[in-house]
Write a protein that holds these residues in place. Structure first.
Motif, mmCIF file in Angstrom:
data_model
loop_
_atom_site.group_PDB
_atom_site.id
_atom_site.type_symbol
_atom_site.label_atom_id
_atom_site.label_comp_id
_atom_site.label_asym_id
_atom_site.label_seq_id
_atom_site.Cartn_x
_atom_site.Cartn_y
_atom_site.Cartn_z
ATOM 1 N N UNK A 286 36.168 50.238 31.769
ATOM 2 C CA UNK A 286 35.564 50.165 33.103
ATOM 3 C C UNK A 286 36.290 51.103 34.054
ATOM 4 N N UNK A 287 35.518 51.893 34.797
ATOM 5 C CA UNK A 287 36.107 52.728 35.847
ATOM 6 C C UNK A 287 36.075 51.947 37.152
ATOM 7 N N UNK A 288 37.234 51.709 37.732
ATOM 8 C CA UNK A 288 37.334 50.894 38.940
ATOM 9 C C UNK A 288 36.625 51.572 40.105
ATOM 10 N N UNK A 289 36.018 50.774 41.002
ATOM 11 C CA UNK A 289 35.363 51.347 42.194
ATOM 12 C C UNK A 289 36.354 52.156 43.037
ATOM 13 N N UNK A 290 35.838 53.114 43.796
ATOM 14 C CA UNK A 290 36.699 53.949 44.636
ATOM 15 C C UNK A 290 37.003 53.306 45.985
ATOM 16 N N UNK A 291 36.099 52.432 46.439
ATOM 17 C CA UNK A 291 36.302 51.781 47.738
ATOM 18 C C UNK A 291 37.270 50.614 47.587
ATOM 19 N N UNK A 292 38.231 50.522 48.493
ATOM 20 C CA UNK A 292 39.199 49.429 48.425
ATOM 21 C C UNK A 292 38.532 48.113 48.811
ATOM 22 N N UNK B 142 38.005 43.588 47.718
ATOM 23 C CA UNK B 142 37.967 42.540 46.692
ATOM 24 C C UNK B 142 36.634 42.584 45.943
ATOM 25 N N UNK B 143 36.716 42.442 44.619
ATOM 26 C CA UNK B 143 35.543 42.477 43.744
ATOM 27 C C UNK B 143 35.650 41.366 42.702
ATOM 28 N N UNK B 144 34.554 41.223 41.936
ATOM 29 C CA UNK B 144 34.560 40.335 40.781
ATOM 30 C C UNK B 144 33.790 40.981 39.642
ATOM 31 N N UNK B 145 34.370 40.932 38.457
ATOM 32 C CA UNK B 145 33.687 41.388 37.257
ATOM 33 C C UNK B 145 33.153 40.173 36.511
ATOM 34 N N UNK B 146 31.833 40.149 36.300
ATOM 35 C CA UNK B 146 31.172 39.043 35.602
ATOM 36 C C UNK B 146 30.744 39.479 34.218
ATOM 37 N N UNK B 147 30.761 38.544 33.288
ATOM 38 C CA UNK B 147 30.179 38.785 31.975
ATOM 39 C C UNK B 147 29.328 37.578 31.590
ATOM 40 N N UNK B 148 28.156 37.867 31.042
ATOM 41 C CA UNK B 148 27.231 36.855 30.538
ATOM 42 C C UNK B 148 27.082 37.092 29.042
ATOM 43 N N UNK B 149 27.374 36.084 28.243
ATOM 44 C CA UNK B 149 27.309 36.198 26.783
ATOM 45 C C UNK B 149 26.164 35.318 26.297
ATOM 46 N N UNK C 96 25.300 42.211 47.091
ATOM 47 C CA UNK C 96 24.582 43.264 46.376
ATOM 48 C C UNK C 96 25.417 43.767 45.198
ATOM 49 N N UNK C 97 24.768 43.905 44.053
ATOM 50 C CA UNK C 97 25.457 44.398 42.859
ATOM 51 C C UNK C 97 26.008 45.808 43.088
ATOM 52 N N UNK C 98 27.238 46.039 42.629
ATOM 53 C CA UNK C 98 27.861 47.349 42.718
ATOM 54 C C UNK C 98 27.567 48.115 41.427
ATOM 55 N N UNK C 99 27.124 49.368 41.576
ATOM 56 C CA UNK C 99 26.887 50.179 40.387
ATOM 57 C C UNK C 99 28.203 50.351 39.635
ATOM 58 N N UNK D 43 26.625 28.594 16.227
ATOM 59 C CA UNK D 43 25.536 28.680 15.251
ATOM 60 C C UNK D 43 25.479 30.054 14.579
ATOM 61 N N UNK D 44 26.516 30.866 14.824
ATOM 62 C CA UNK D 44 26.578 32.218 14.256
ATOM 63 C C UNK D 44 25.426 33.119 14.701
ATOM 64 N N UNK D 45 24.906 32.861 15.887
ATOM 65 C CA UNK D 45 23.880 33.748 16.444
ATOM 66 C C UNK D 45 24.539 35.045 16.913
ATOM 67 N N UNK D 46 23.802 36.147 16.825
ATOM 68 C CA UNK D 46 24.307 37.422 17.326
ATOM 69 C C UNK D 46 24.415 37.358 18.847
ATOM 70 N N UNK D 47 25.533 37.805 19.385
ATOM 71 C CA UNK D 47 25.775 37.698 20.818
ATOM 72 C C UNK D 47 25.413 38.977 21.551
ATOM 73 N N UNK D 48 24.878 38.782 22.757
ATOM 74 C CA UNK D 48 24.471 39.888 23.621
ATOM 75 C C UNK D 48 25.313 39.799 24.885
ATOM 76 N N UNK D 49 25.912 40.927 25.303
ATOM 77 C CA UNK D 49 26.826 40.936 26.450
ATOM 78 C C UNK D 49 26.189 41.680 27.621
ATOM 79 N N UNK D 50 26.233 41.032 28.794
ATOM 80 C CA UNK D 50 25.740 41.675 30.021
ATOM 81 C C UNK D 50 26.860 41.635 31.051
ATOM 82 N N UNK D 51 27.162 42.799 31.645
ATOM 83 C CA UNK D 51 28.257 42.911 32.603
ATOM 84 C C UNK D 51 27.711 43.174 34.005
ATOM 85 N N UNK D 52 28.358 42.611 35.002
ATOM 86 C CA UNK D 52 27.921 42.807 36.392
ATOM 87 C C UNK D 52 29.137 42.867 37.301
#
Length: 433
Positions: free
Chosen positions: A401-407, A409-416, A385-388, A357-366
Motif C-alpha cells: 500500500x502506498x500511504x496517502x500524501x495528505x497528513x 488520520x485514516x483507516x484501512x479496512x478489509x472485507x474477507x 468519502x472513500x480515499x482512492x 468450510x474451505x471456501x475460496x476467499x475474496x479480499x476487498x480493501x477500502x
C-alpha cells in the motif's frame, strides 16, 4: 331527485366504510391483539405472551426479518413508529414480535421538559401512535424513548415518561411499557423508582459492561424485571484508543467471541429477572466506522457474529460459517499499536484469515479518512468519502500500500468474503505525518 338520493347514499357508503373500516393483516385476517404481561414468580419475573412464557431472543433493527427467524430469534426492536405498519406486518409474517419504540425527544436534542406545551404535544403524538398500532398481533411492548438519560440534567423527563406509561395502561391493557436507558446508575434508578412507577419493566442499552450488568442493577437499587435492549461489541467510547484518540475496533471474529461470552454470562445467567435481549444492530450503519455495530455489510453479507447468534438462539451453528480472522497488520503493527506512516511511502498490509468450510476467499480493501462529524447515542453519521488507494496484491490477504500524501488520520479496512454471503471484517487506524 332520485339521482341525488342514490348519489348521496353512495357517498355515505364510501365515507362510512372508511369511518368503520376494520383493520386487517395482509392476509385479510382481522387484527386481534395477543395479551402480553409481566408476572412475578417464585424465582423472580417472567414475560407471558398469550399466557405462555416468552423469553425475548431479539434483534434491534428494521431489516432482514426473515433472517432473524431463520437464525432462531423471535422478536425485533424499533426506536420509533416510522413504517410501523409494514414492520408489524412483516414481523407477523415471519413469526416475530415487535418492541415498538415511541420516539420521545432527548434533552440533548434541545427538548425542554419544563415546557408544558411541548411535553403535551409529545404525549398526544405518543397516544395517537399507541391507538393506531395497539391491536396488532405482532405487538409485544412499548419502548418509551431511547437513552433519555444520556447527557441530560432535567429529571422532569421521567414524569413525562411515566405519564405516557400510565396512558398506555389506560388505552392498551394488552402490552407492557418500558423506557430504555443508556447504561444504569443509582441516580436514574432513584428518579425512576420515585417518579416512573407505572413502567412494567426497565430496559438497558449496554456494551462492554454487559459482563457485570446483573451486579450493577442490584447495586443501583433496581429490584424489578429488566430487558437488555441493545448489546454488542465493545463500544467506541470504552475500548482501546490510539495516541491520537482514534478508537480501536475489534475484528468481526473478536466481536463474535465477546458476543458469545457476554450473552452466556449475563443475559442467560440472570433469567430470574432478565426478560430477554435485543442484539445490536441487525443491519448496517455508520457509527464511527461502517462496520462497528452492524452485523451485516451494506451489501447484506453476514458476519461471524450472526453465526454466534444462531448458536445462542437455537443451539446450533449454521451449515455455512463466516470466514474467521486471526490477525491483521499494517507495517507489521496491529490496530492497537498507534501506526504512523510517512506520506507517499509503500507499506505492507496483511490479514490472516481462513474459512471453516474451505471456501475460496475474496479480499476487498477500502481506505477512509477517520470520521470527524460524529454523533452521540447512535445519532446519525455520514460515512466519510472513500480515499482512492494505490495498492498491489501480493498474494492471499496481502497487499503493498502506498500511504496517502495528505497528513491526518485514516483507516484501512478489509472485507474477507466467502462468496456465499458471509464475510469477515477488520480495520486498522493509522496516522500520516
Amino acid at each position: 331527485m332520485q339521482k341525488i338520493f342514490y348519489g348521496a347514499m353512495a357517498m355515505c357508503a364510501t365515507v362510512c366504510s372508511h369511518l368503520f373500516a376494520v383493520e386487517t393483516l395482509p392476509t385479510g385476517e382481522k387484527l386481534q391483539p395477543i395479551k402480553v404481561e409481566v408476572k412475578k414468580t417464585e424465582k423472580g419475573f417472567e414475560l407471558l405472551r398469550g399466557g405462555k412464557p416468552y423469553f425475548v431472543k431479539g434483534a434491534g433493527g428494521s431489516s432482514y426479518f426473515h433472517r432473524v427467524a431463520a437464525n432462531g430469534g423471535n422478536s425485533i426492536r424499533t426506536w420509533g413508529t416510522n413504517g410501523a405498519k409494514e414492520i408489524l406486518d412483516s414481523a407477523q409474517q415471519n413469526g416475530l414480535t415487535v418492541m415498538m419504540g415511541l420516539w420521545v425527544a432527548p434533552e440533548r436534542h434541545g427538548f425542554n421538559y419544563d415546557d408544558p406545551v411541548a411535553v403535551r404535544k409529545q404525549f398526544e403524538k405518543a397516544k395517537a401512535d399507541v391507538m393506531k398500532y395497539k391491536d396488532h398481533p405482532a405487538m409485544l411492548s412499548w419502548g418509551i424513548g431511547n437513552e433519555l438519560n444520556l447527557s441530560y440534567s432535567n429529571p422532569n423527563v421521567w414524569k413525562a415518561v411515566n405519564d405516557i406509561a400510565k396512558m398506555i395502561h389506560e388505552v392498551d391493557p394488552n402490552h407492557p411499557a418500558t423506557t430504555v436507558l443508556a447504561g444504569i446508575n443509582k441516580k436514574e434508578i432513584d428518579h425512576i423508582n420515585a417518579t416512573a412507577k407505572d413502567l412494567d419493566f426497565l430496559s438497558i442499552n449496554i456494551y462492554a459492561d454487559l459482563d457485570v450488568l446483573p451486579a450493577r442493577i442490584k447495586s443501583a437499587g433496581w429490584t424489578g424485571p429488566y430487558m437488555v435492549t441493545e448489546w454488542g461489541p465493545t463500544g467506541h467510547w470504552e475500548g482501546l484508543q490510539t495516541e491520537w484518540n482514534a478508537p480501536v475496533e475489534e475484528t468481526s471474529s473478536e466481536k463474535a467471541a465477546v458476543y458469545k461470552s457476554r450473552y452466556i454470562y449475563s443475559v442467560e445467567k440472570d433469567k430470574a429477572n432478565c426478560l430477554g435481549s435485543y442484539v445490536f444492530l441487525w443491519g448496517q450503519k455508520q457509527e464511527r466506522t461502517p462496520t462497528w455495530y452492524g452485523l451485516f455489510t451494506a451489501k447484506g453479507e453476514e458476519s461471524e457474529v450472526i453465526d454466534v447468534m444462531k448458536y445462542l438462539w437455537s443451539g446450533a451453528y449454521p451449515k455455512n460459517r463466516a470466514p474467521h480472522v486471526y490477525g491483521f497488520t499494517l507495517d507489521s503493527k496491529r490496530a492497537n499499536q498507534s501506526v504512523y506512516l510517512k506520506p507517499g511511502t509503500t507499506y505492507t498490509a496483511e490479514i490472516d484469515a481462513f474459512d471453516p468450510d474451505n471456501d475460496a476467499l475474496i479480499y476487498h480493501w477500502e481506505l477512509l479518512p477517520e470520521a470527524t462529524k460524529v454523533g452521540e447515542g447512535g445519532d446519525h453519521e455520514d460515512k466519510p468519502e472513500t480515499v482512492k488507494m494505490a495498492y498491489k496484491e501480493m498474494g492471499k490477504g496481502k497487499i503493498s500500500l502506498t500511504a496517502p500524501k495528505a497528513s491526518g488520520a485514516y483507516r484501512l479496512f478489509v472485507y474477507v468474503a466467502d462468496g456465499k454471503n458471509k464475510v469477515a471484517t477488520a480495520n486498522i487506524p493509522f496516522y500520516i505525518k
